[in-house]
Design an enzyme around this catalytic site. Structure first.
Site, PDB file in Angstrom:
ATOM      1  N   ARG A 249      -0.921  67.028  47.715  1.00 24.35           N
ATOM      2  CA  ARG A 249      -0.496  67.512  46.399  1.00 24.35           C
ATOM      3  C   ARG A 249      -1.264  68.799  46.104  1.00 24.35           C
ATOM      4  O   ARG A 249      -2.428  68.945  46.508  1.00 24.35           O
ATOM      5  CB  ARG A 249      -0.810  66.486  45.308  1.00 24.35           C
ATOM      6  N   GLU A 278       3.894  73.749  40.610  1.00 25.30           N
ATOM      7  CA  GLU A 278       5.188  74.066  41.245  1.00 25.30           C
ATOM      8  C   GLU A 278       6.302  74.166  40.205  1.00 25.30           C
ATOM      9  O   GLU A 278       6.295  73.390  39.249  1.00 25.30           O
ATOM     10  CB  GLU A 278       5.552  72.953  42.243  1.00 25.30           C
ATOM     11  N   HIS A 296       7.520  72.618  48.974  1.00 27.36           N
ATOM     12  CA  HIS A 296       7.340  71.168  48.810  1.00 27.36           C
ATOM     13  C   HIS A 296       8.483  70.400  49.490  1.00 27.36           C
ATOM     14  O   HIS A 296       9.249  69.698  48.833  1.00 27.36           O
ATOM     15  CB  HIS A 296       7.269  70.796  47.320  1.00 27.36           C
TER      16      HIS A 296
END
Ligand SMILES: O=CC(=O)O
Length: 332
Positions: A249, A278, A296
């Site tokens: 993460r 993000e 991602h």
């Protein structure tokens, strides 16, 4: 419904919105927070009455929920849907779900299990090879027509023989370690506890791991303990020749410090699939020749998504039949 467009690459490119009307059928109610690809939509609506968050959810019927990694499931959210009794997340990470609060309310939580493990491990290794051998950068150089005018592109470094520190030796970290071992890397790891069954060197302290490593691969979940586990001191311990790969993460790394270290040459490079905020990414990263950035997507392949749909449905069927979930999240 959540419509974050850059985070729907997990097969939801042909996004459709979930219906705002309750189906007249008797199929069990399924609240869906994430945009659905055609495959998700067809599979879920064959078995459940798919409901969007803007529609009322009966308080008298047991309902279940599908969420993605970017849907925050906290007490305020849960207060809006008192009939929720089961939550499935389409992510490996469960940091977006307040698990203690779910369990306190008697809500079961289901996860994707091991489905994404191999794909994310492949991706981590891909990022590492890309950064160390400078593949993307060389590609840009060639595609921009610079080979002819400016000569050969600077060489990247060998992967074999490097010391790789894995941050978090869970199933993903272990799969990454196995792959890198095959490349001739020397593997060490930090984790909450040593794993008695693995042969890799356990280093209890992240600073010591960074000091001993040429490369750090962040593969841990995001918790209070792992928030900013890669900080200024760790990056400095890794040193000028060091590379950081992150498929965990974004908030596992102190991102401003990482950017500063990259800009000032305090580490050599980074391969990042996840970011703190993000899809906003520090703009300094766009200018650098020593980073590879992706959106991602390390866990997602169409094949894995298809498996996730099946697992999700099987869990919900078990739940609505009053049976135990197949892949529950359990307290550790
Ligand atoms: O990041 C993606 C996931 O947790 O599955």
């Amino acid at each position: 419904m959540n419509s974050s467009p850059s985070l729907t690459s997990d097969g939801a490119t042909n996004t459709i919105t979930t219906s705002n009307k309750r189906s007249s059928s008797d199929l069990p109610p399924l609240l869906v927070l994430r945009p659905l690809s055609d495959a998700w939509s067809a599979a879920l609506s064959a078995k459940f009455t798919v409901i969007s968050p803007s529609s009322p959810l009966s308080t008298s019927t047991r309902a279940a929920l599908v969420s993605a990694a970017y849907n925050k499931v906290d007490p305020a959210f849960l207060d809006q849907y008192p009939s929720l009794q089961c939550i499935a997340t389409t992510s490996i990470g469960v940091d977006h779900i307040d698990l203690e609060e779910c369990w306190r309310r008697g809500i079961q939580v289901e996860t994707v299990g091991e489905i994404f493990t191999k794909d994310v491990a492949d991706y981590a290794v891909g990022l590492l090879i890309d950064v160390s051998r400078r593949i993307t950068m060389s590609d840009r150089y060639v595609q921009n027509g610079l080979w002819m005018s400016q000569g050969d592109y600077p060489l990247g470094s060998k992967l074999g023989g490097k010391h790789v520190g894995i941050v978090g030796l869970g199933s993903i970290g272990s799969a990454i370690a196995r792959r890198l071992e095959a490349f001739g890397c020397k593997i060490s790891y930090v984790s909450r506890k040593p794993k008695p069954t693995v042969k890799y060197k356990y280093i209890p302290n992240i600073y010591d791991l960074a000091t001993e490593s040429d490369i750090l691969v962040v593969a841990c979940s995001l918790t209070k303990e792992t928030h900013h586990i890669i900080n200024k001191q760790v990056l400095q311990a890794l040193g000028k020749e060091g590379i950081v790969i992150n498929i965990g993460r974004g908030a596992n790394i102190d991102e401003p410090e990482l950017v500063r270290c990259l800009v000032q040459g305090e580490i050599k490079g980074a391969g990042l699939d996840v970011f703190e905020n993000e899809p906003n990414i520090p703009k300094e990263l766009f200018e650098m020749g020593n980073v590879v950035l992706t959106a991602h997507q390390s866990v997602f392949t169409p094949e894995a998504i298809s498996d996730v749909i099946q697992v999700c449905i099987a869990n919900f069927e078990a739940f609505f039949a009053g049976k135990p979930l197949l892949t529950p999240v359990v307290a550790d």
